[in-house]
Design a protein around this motif. Structure first.
Motif, PDB file in Angstrom:
ATOM      1  N   GLU A 151     -10.446   9.913  -7.478  1.00 53.67           N
ATOM      2  CA  GLU A 151      -9.973   9.484  -6.247  1.00 53.67           C
ATOM      3  C   GLU A 151      -8.692   8.700  -6.153  1.00 53.67           C
ATOM      4  OE1 GLU A 151     -11.213  10.657  -3.228  1.00 53.67           O
ATOM      5  OE2 GLU A 151     -12.633  11.847  -4.209  1.00 53.67           O
ATOM      6  N   TYR A 152      -8.466   7.759  -7.083  1.00 51.47           N
ATOM      7  CA  TYR A 152      -7.545   6.820  -7.114  1.00 51.47           C
ATOM      8  C   TYR A 152      -6.810   6.799  -8.385  1.00 51.47           C
ATOM      9  CZ  TYR A 152     -10.714   4.860  -3.487  1.00 51.47           C
ATOM     10  OH  TYR A 152     -11.263   4.865  -2.240  1.00 51.47           O
ATOM     11  N   LYS A 153      -5.494   6.899  -8.196  1.00 54.35           N
ATOM     12  CA  LYS A 153      -4.420   6.704  -9.465  1.00 54.35           C
ATOM     13  C   LYS A 153      -4.452   5.174  -9.733  1.00 54.35           C
ATOM     14  CE  LYS A 153       0.216   7.223 -10.682  1.00 54.35           C
ATOM     15  NZ  LYS A 153       0.622   6.057 -11.173  1.00 54.35           N
ATOM     16  N   SER A 154      -4.633   4.479  -8.788  1.00 55.03           N
ATOM     17  CA  SER A 154      -4.684   2.790  -9.238  1.00 55.03           C
ATOM     18  C   SER A 154      -5.855   2.516 -10.029  1.00 55.03           C
ATOM     19  CB  SER A 154      -5.011   2.050  -7.882  1.00 55.03           C
ATOM     20  OG  SER A 154      -6.099   2.195  -7.165  1.00 55.03           O
ATOM     21  N   THR A 155      -6.991   3.205 -10.152  1.00 56.39           N
ATOM     22  CA  THR A 155      -8.011   2.899 -10.962  1.00 56.39           C
ATOM     23  C   THR A 155      -7.401   3.304 -12.426  1.00 56.39           C
ATOM     24  OG1 THR A 155      -9.730   3.548  -9.606  1.00 56.39           O
ATOM     25  CG2 THR A 155     -10.417   3.658 -11.482  1.00 56.39           C
ATOM     26  N   ARG A 156      -6.905   4.488 -12.430  1.00 53.64           N
ATOM     27  CA  ARG A 156      -6.254   5.022 -13.620  1.00 53.64           C
ATOM     28  C   ARG A 156      -5.327   4.304 -14.417  1.00 53.64           C
ATOM     29  NH1 ARG A 156      -6.293  11.762 -13.916  1.00 53.64           N
ATOM     30  NH2 ARG A 156      -8.098  11.949 -12.320  1.00 53.64           N
ATOM     31  N   ASP A 157      -4.473   3.627 -13.395  1.00 54.41           N
ATOM     32  CA  ASP A 157      -3.591   2.779 -13.936  1.00 54.41           C
ATOM     33  C   ASP A 157      -4.008   1.411 -14.369  1.00 54.41           C
ATOM     34  OD1 ASP A 157      -1.568   4.617 -13.293  1.00 54.41           O
ATOM     35  OD2 ASP A 157      -1.032   3.642 -11.259  1.00 54.41           O
ATOM     36  N   PHE A 158      -5.162   0.936 -13.639  1.00 53.11           N
ATOM     37  CA  PHE A 158      -5.872  -0.379 -14.319  1.00 53.11           C
ATOM     38  C   PHE A 158      -6.530  -0.005 -15.509  1.00 53.11           C
ATOM     39  CE2 PHE A 158      -9.813  -2.808 -14.612  1.00 53.11           C
ATOM     40  CZ  PHE A 158      -9.512  -4.006 -14.382  1.00 53.11           C
ATOM     41  N   LEU A 159      -7.197   0.904 -15.631  1.00 50.31           N
ATOM     42  CA  LEU A 159      -7.854   1.318 -17.040  1.00 50.31           C
ATOM     43  C   LEU A 159      -6.773   1.500 -18.195  1.00 50.31           C
ATOM     44  CD1 LEU A 159     -10.789   3.692 -15.749  1.00 50.31           C
ATOM     45  CD2 LEU A 159     -11.085   1.344 -16.631  1.00 50.31           C
ATOM     46  N   TYR A 160      -5.678   2.108 -17.740  1.00 45.55           N
ATOM     47  CA  TYR A 160      -4.763   2.370 -18.719  1.00 45.55           C
ATOM     48  C   TYR A 160      -4.102   0.936 -19.319  1.00 45.55           C
ATOM     49  CZ  TYR A 160      -0.170   3.781 -20.781  1.00 45.55           C
ATOM     50  OH  TYR A 160       0.931   3.931 -21.752  1.00 45.55           O
ATOM     51  N   GLU A 161      -3.889  -0.029 -18.372  1.00 41.61           N
ATOM     52  CA  GLU A 161      -3.557  -1.190 -18.583  1.00 41.61           C
ATOM     53  C   GLU A 161      -4.429  -2.022 -19.604  1.00 41.61           C
ATOM     54  OE1 GLU A 161      -2.319  -5.387 -16.372  1.00 41.61           O
ATOM     55  OE2 GLU A 161      -2.033  -3.646 -15.352  1.00 41.61           O
ATOM     56  N   VAL A 162      -5.945  -2.272 -19.150  1.00 45.51           N
ATOM     57  CA  VAL A 162      -6.730  -2.978 -19.692  1.00 45.51           C
ATOM     58  C   VAL A 162      -7.310  -2.289 -21.147  1.00 45.51           C
ATOM     59  CG1 VAL A 162      -7.804  -3.900 -17.927  1.00 45.51           C
ATOM     60  CG2 VAL A 162      -8.994  -1.864 -18.763  1.00 45.51           C
ATOM     61  N   SER A 163      -7.016  -0.826 -21.206  1.00 44.80           N
ATOM     62  CA  SER A 163      -7.400  -0.233 -22.614  1.00 44.80           C
ATOM     63  C   SER A 163      -6.022  -0.302 -23.431  1.00 44.80           C
ATOM     64  CB  SER A 163      -7.647   1.087 -22.421  1.00 44.80           C
ATOM     65  OG  SER A 163      -6.632   2.060 -21.675  1.00 44.80           O
ATOM     66  N   HIS A 164      -4.830  -0.853 -23.045  1.00 43.89           N
ATOM     67  CA  HIS A 164      -3.733  -0.926 -24.030  1.00 43.89           C
ATOM     68  C   HIS A 164      -3.115   0.334 -24.155  1.00 43.89           C
ATOM     69  CE1 HIS A 164      -4.682  -5.263 -24.613  1.00 43.89           C
ATOM     70  NE2 HIS A 164      -5.883  -4.651 -25.145  1.00 43.89           N
ATOM     71  N   GLY A 165      -2.891   1.324 -23.166  1.00 44.19           N
ATOM     72  CA  GLY A 165      -2.188   2.670 -23.408  1.00 44.19           C
ATOM     73  C   GLY A 165      -3.330   3.866 -23.732  1.00 44.19           C
ATOM     74  N   TYR A 166      -4.493   3.675 -23.597  1.00 45.76           N
ATOM     75  CA  TYR A 166      -5.282   4.804 -23.736  1.00 45.76           C
ATOM     76  C   TYR A 166      -5.080   5.903 -22.655  1.00 45.76           C
ATOM     77  CZ  TYR A 166      -9.306   7.540 -25.617  1.00 45.76           C
ATOM     78  OH  TYR A 166     -10.188   8.102 -26.084  1.00 45.76           O
TER      79      TYR A 166
END
Length: 1223
Positions: free
Chosen positions: A1114-1129
């Motif tokens: 549902e949310y791009k913001s969730t993907r962006d948050f996880l991308y940030e905390v995972s250091h680019g996964y």
């Protein structure tokens, strides 16, 4: 660094271990070694060091460590050539093993082999047609290499066994992260190389490529069993143990055909008879696994059973050989084996009906088990008691037990004693080994007695006539003996004396017999000639009852036990003995002990008070059980009670009044309202007393009511100041007199006890709505007016411990009040004093001025807990409580006292007190709320409650959430350490109660929970999840509960969160954002910091995966948050891959790869920084050993319910007792 690095490292290691080196030299050397592991050449240096220093084990072990580090940290980065080279080095080093190599070197060599196998072995089988290169990289010839290694020499054979053991542990026992990713390949490969190929082919579908990975068509299991048999025959103890270590790891998962065809059970019998203690112990574990593992072929299980039962003579001999004389000391080799032996044979209850009993196999087995029941160790004996209880509950087993029941009954009767009270009892020799503290031993003794009681009760039920005759003979013999005669002629006995303890045992046996009769009546109503048999039983019980009454016991605690037994007689005999027993109970309650001053705190006075209290309970039980029978003599009872009330204490008076009230409410007696008012109103009117009403608004008045002013005046006379040590100042006659006066005042300080008791008993055994409504009509006009005063009292009780409220008082009074708020606890394993020392100090304090502070603190806590019980009791009256408009705010303001003008909660209330506030007061209020009142009440009450609990818990957990490092000041004082440990334990108990409160509200609603949400929980879920003002603090609190360092509470909070997901996700963007930023972040921290064998890991991973899939959709913001905390996964790719996979096991593998990525990016993979290599290695091995122990226990334990994780007597409702155990 160049390729001479290996020599440099050896030189540095010599510096570190040289006694001549300075600390500065060692520090520089260690820094050099830390750098070594980061170099690309480190695995080569490790290989060279291990190869060229075969007898220098320090250097060799360090070299192997460099290889291990490279495999674990850099394997993913290596190309095919480097991986194969690394593998060849490891193989070469393994092939060079020799007899002189110590065990830890062999373990390290084996570990390297397994680490490579876990990452590459069989990887080519994932695809369709692997190339030759891919087969080579997949270590296609590993089984062949192991066969070659096995054939090299004896040391190599042992090394091969260690390799297999570690491999099987990682694949089948431990939740190894690497294995989890390759589970579908590596598990079948393990099965294939252990089994014959034809057996494997029956179970698994496979291509011809799989056969390339197998070297020996017969499989390894046959090889090991043959080796074991010959080694046992040769008495090669060390090799037998190595073989058993490996065999034990592969009993639960290979196909049972392999076990049967190799007759492994006979090999284990040979181990039993080998007189090699460790081999005996391991063989017992192994046999236990065979008996409890699943069997797809029932015939195979039957073969194992028959083999076992046909060899009972062997087992009997083994048990005989294991015996020793405890008077000579506990045999440290034999005793652990005895415990395992008995644990193993006692788990066969479910099997005995499947055994072919053509040669008295079952009788032989039961005789052996009875021998073990007689073992002087209570732990060993106790292991068998569940077996006997299970058999006695099964009608099919009873004919098989005819021979042993008389002996079992005699044993149980003799064993029903207070072991912990008997000095020098043989069981205490074993207790010193089995228990860490006397408290642990006492707890176990209580549990042991409970099961002994069950044995007597069940035998009394199934062999009633025999048990009755046996009991009569036993009682006649006992009361004719010197001990029995002493009991009959004594008014008081020493509680540790043989006469007292032996008499108590007889009364416990009588209790078990009556309970057996009650069970017969419940369980056998369809038996032949039931009515005739029941009449005979009742006749026997009446004779027994009359005989016991005629004993004329006067010893208070024995008489108390006899009175409790009479109440049990009443459940069976009803009207036949009602008046006789009623007279006996009232007579006992008023029995005169002229030499005893009941105002004194002496052991004898306590015994008389206990007796009277028990009589009050049994009277109320009688009134609930037989109200109609008592109705006819109500006027007479009223007269008797009114006549004896002046001679009773306030507490006893309330019990007798509750007795009359129960008859009024539960019988068809006329003039209910009038009679009800005559009993209840004189007590409740104290709430409306003018002085009380005015005074409850004023804390100084409240303190004066407690007697603080009088105590202060007395202290002034004695010259006490704020620096005086009250424990060292003895109490004088004036102080004793004041204490006695205050004690009597405290009994009637506030009518909380009477209010609670009257409501409590009136709410028992309500069968009809009409009865409930009638009760409401009687209580409503009496309860509604006093609710504000009850709340105000609670407010003052919560305010009392806050030092801010004492500022206007004299300094000496402030000091005294501070003493009175101290909560004194003793806890096994935490307190630096022994329990006896703690009790001695308490007894000493009773003779000092500190007793004033202790007594005031006790009455404050007692009154608070009873006030909370009153609130809980009122809530059980239905809508009366909830219809009062101001109740939510009144209750919140009474328990949550904030500093003026702020949201800071008063610091005076401890975690222990908060536990009781929630458990005793708030949980019943939330559970009892009627459906029609819930929306209004919950919307006003829950938001502030959840917010407050969140603030409190975060504040109390803050000191324990800090990661320990060198900046932490470590307490060194014993008392300081004790306080810290106890405080953390109390915070955990408080946290558990909060989790229970949330569980009451929403349930866990998962396949693993015991039941689905009830109607009230469904209502509460709707109210909480659909109101953002409640949901927001609820989720915030639940997220913090997940994060706290309390595994049990975190696990259950994760289950709670799991049950909420479907109803709260994708309903509100703000809620979804909270799940992204807070919940997922909290779960990630848990997943990244816990090893996968933790209870909460898999549940946390599941919840994280569900939230991930739901919100990423549902949310791009969730993907962006996880991308940030995972250091680019690559989150988009992960989401798409997860969607393609239907099986959660495969989804889990993808998520574990995601977690591994984050660990590597954070530099925390492999649990830490390479600079702490030695410490990490130890830590890793300790964690592995602990995980293995836990996994092995799961394999060898009985198939029993583990019970509720939250079943904690320190936090459950039972903390305040049930109906007939609550004052």
């Amino acid at each position: 660094m160049d390729f001479s690095g290996a020599n440099q490292i050896v030189s540095v290691l010599e510096t570190i271990y040289s006694p001549k080196s300075t600390n500065s030299d060692r520090l520089k050397s260690q820094q050099f070694l830390d750098e070594v592991k980061l170099q690309d050449e480190s695995p080569y240096w490790g290989y060279e060091m291990a190869l060229n220093n075969p007898m220098n084990y320090i250097v060799k072990h360090y070299g192997l460590g460099l290889l291990h580090n490279a495999i674990k940290r850099k394997w993913k980065d290596y190309d095919q050539q480097k991986r194969i080279t690394l593998r060849k080095w490891v193989m070469e080093l393994n092939y060079r093993v020799h007899d002189q190599d110590p065990r830890y070197i062999k373990e390290k060599l084996a570990l390297l082999w397994v680490e490579i196998a876990k990452r590459s072995w069989g990887e080519a089988l994932r695809g369709g047609n692997p190339t030759e290169d891919l087969l080579v990289e997949s270590w296609v010839d590993m089984d062949n290499n192991l066969t070659e290694l096995w054939s090299t020499n004896q040391a190599a054979r042992e090394l091969t066994l260690i390799i297999f053991r570690i491999l099987f542990e990682d694949v089948f026992l431990l939740d190894d992260m690497i294995v989890l990713k390759r589970m579908t390949i590596i598990q079948p490969l393990c099965v294939m190389i252990v089994c014959p190929m034809d057996v494997f082919a029956k179970k698994y579908k496979f291509t011809e490529k799989w056969t390339l990975f197998k070297a020996n068509n017969e499989g390894w299991f046959k090889v090991w069993v043959q080796e074991l048999n010959s080694s046992v025959a040769d008495k090669n103890a060390e090799y037998v143990i190595r073989l058993l270590e490996t065999l034990k790891t592969c009993l639960n998962w290979p196909l049972s055909d392999v076990l049967i065809s190799n007759d492994i059970i006979s090999s284990f019998f040979a181990c039993f008879l080998s007189n090699i203690p460790k081999a005996q112990s391991m063989a017992l574990d192994a046999l236990h696994i065979l008996l409890t593992r699943p069997y797809s072929n029932e015939e195979h299980y039957q073969i194992v059973l028959n083999k076992l039962f046909n060899n009972m003579d062997v087992l009997d001999k083994v048990y005989t050989d294991l015996q020793f004389d405890p008077e000579d000391g506990v045999d440290e080799d034999k005793y652990p084996i005895v415990k395992k032996f008995v644990d193993m044979i006692s788990c066969l209850y479910t099997c005995i009906l499947k055994v072919r009993n053509d040669n008295h196999q079952i009788q032989n087995y039961l005789r052996l088990l009875l021998r073990t029941t007689y073992n002087p160790s209570l732990i060993v004996s106790g292991l068998t008691l569940d077996f006997w209880c299970s058999c006695l509950r099964n009608d099919e087993c009873l004919p098989l037990m005819d021979e042993c029941i008389p002996e079992l009954l005699e044993f149980a009767a003799n064993a029903l004693i207070y072991y912990e009270q008997i000095d020098g009892h043989p069981s205490k020799i074993f207790a010193d080994i089995d228990f860490q503290s006397n408290t642990e031993f006492q707890t176990f003794c209580s549990s042991y007695r409970k099961r002994i009681r069950d044995v007597i009760r069940l035998i009394s039920c199934v062999k009633l006539d025999f048990a009755y005759d046996w009991l009569n003979l036993r009682l006649n013999t006992y009361f004719s003996s010197p001990y029995g005669q002493q009991v009959l002629s004594s008014t008081f006995l020493d509680r540790k004396s043989e006469p007292y303890l032996s008499a108590l045992s007889q009364f416990m046996i009588i209790e078990c017999f009556i309970n057996g009769c009650i069970r017969w009546k419940i369980w056998f109503p369809d038996s032949d000639k039931y009515d005739e048999k029941l009449a005979d039983i009742l006749h026997k019980l009446e004779i027994l009852s009359n005989q016991l009454i005629a004993l004329n016991i006067r010893e208070p605690l024995l008489l108390k036990k006899e009175i409790q037994n009479f109440a049990l007689f009443l459940t069976m005999l009803k009207d036949n003995v009602l008046f006789t027993l009623l007279e006996k109970i009232i007579t006992s309650a008023t029995m005169d002990y002229p030499d005893i001053d009941l105002d004194e705190k002496t052991e004898q006075a306590d015994a008389v008070r206990d007796l009277r209290y028990a009589c009050g309970i049994e009277l109320n039980r009688m009134a609930l059980l037989m109200p109609e029978s008592l109705k006819g003599i109500y006027p007479d009872l009223e007269n008797v009670v009114s006549r004896i009330l002046p001679n009773l204490s306030y507490h006893e008076k309330i019990s007798f009044e509750s007795f009359l009230l129960t008859i009024i409410l539960k019988s068809s007696l006329d003039r209910k309202e009038e009679r009800f008012a005559a009993i209840v109103d004189p007590e409740l009117i104290a709430w409306s007393d003018k002085n009380t009403v005015v005074g409850l608004t004023d804390l100084p008045w409240f303190m004066e009511r407690l007697g603080i002013v009088q105590i202060a005046e007395y202290f002034q006379k004695r010259g006490i100041n704020e620096h005086s040590d009250l424990l060292l100042i003895p109490i004088d006659e004036e102080g004793k007199k004041l204490k006695s006066t205050l004690s009597k005042r405290w009994q009637t300080l506030f009518p909380v006890r009477a209010t609670r008791m009257f409501i409590h008993y009136s709410m028992q055994s309500i069968n009809k709505d009409e009865e409930f409504k009638a009760l409401q009509e009687m209580w409503r006009p009496r309860i509604v007016p006093i609710i504000p005063y009850i709340m105000r009292l609670l407010y003052q009780l919560q305010s009392y411990p806050d030092p801010e409220n004492w500022k206007e008082l004299p300094t000496v009074v402030q000091s005294f009040l501070k003493h009175s708020t101290v909560e004194r606890f003793w806890e096994a394993g935490a307190s630096y004093k022994s329990k006896d020392e703690f009790i001695d100090e308490h007894m000493k304090a009773m003779q000092s001025l500190r007793d004033f502070a202790d007594s005031v603190g006790h009455i404050v806590r007692y009154t608070r807990e009873y006030t909370l019980l009153v609130i809980g009791a009122i809530s059980s009256l239905g809508s009366i409580f909830y219809e009062v408009e101001e109740v939510p705010q009144l209750l919140l303001d009474s328990i949550i006292i904030c500093k003026p003008g702020s949201s800071v909660i008063s610091p005076g209330v401890s975690a222990h007190s908060w536990k009781h506030v929630i458990n005793v007061g708030i949980r019943p209020v939330l559970k009892n709320c009627p459906e029609e009142c819930a929306p209004k009440f919950m919307s006003a009450f829950l938001p502030k409650l959840f917010n407050t609990l969140d603030m409190l818990l975060c504040d109390k957990w803050a000191p324990f959430m800090v990661d320990h490092d060198t900046t932490v000041v470590v307490p060194t004082d014993d008392e300081e350490i004790t306080e810290e440990i106890l405080e953390e334990n109390l915070v955990r108990q408080f946290t558990t109660v909060v989790v229970l409160l949330l569980l009451d509200c929403v349930g866990q609603n998962s396949s693993s929970s015991k039941s689905k949400p009830n109607a009230h929980q469904i209502l509460m879920r709707r109210l909480i999840f659909q109101d953002i003002n409640i949901l927001a603090p609820f989720l915030k609190l639940l997220t913090h509960l997940i994060s706290f360092k309390d595994g049990k509470c975190s696990f259950n909070s994760i289950l709670l969160m799991k049950s909420c997901l479907a109803e709260v996700l994708i309903k509100d963007e703000n809620v979804d954002e909270f799940f992204t930023v807070e919940v997922m972040n909290t779960l990630l921290k848990i997943l990244l910091n816990q090893s996968p064998n933790k209870d909460s890991f898999y549940e946390a991973l599941y919840v994280f995966t569900v939230i991930f899939l739901t919100l990423c959709k549902e949310y791009k913001s969730t993907r962006d948050f996880l991308y940030e905390v995972s250091h680019g996964y690559n989150i988009d790719e992960l989401y798409e891959n997860l969607k393609k996979v239907d099986d959660y096991k495969n989804q889990r593998t993808l998520m574990i790869e995601f977690l591994d990525w984050i660990k590597t990016a954070n530099g925390t993979n492999d649990e830490g920084d390479v600079s702490h290599a030695a410490a990490l290695e130890r830590k890793r091995q300790e964690k592995r050993d602990a995980s293995l122990k836990k996994a092995t226990e799961r394999l060898v334990k009985k198939n029993k319910d583990d019970g509720d994780m939250l079943d904690d007597p320190a936090t459950e409702d039972a903390a305040f007792g049930s109906l007939f155990e609550t004052a």
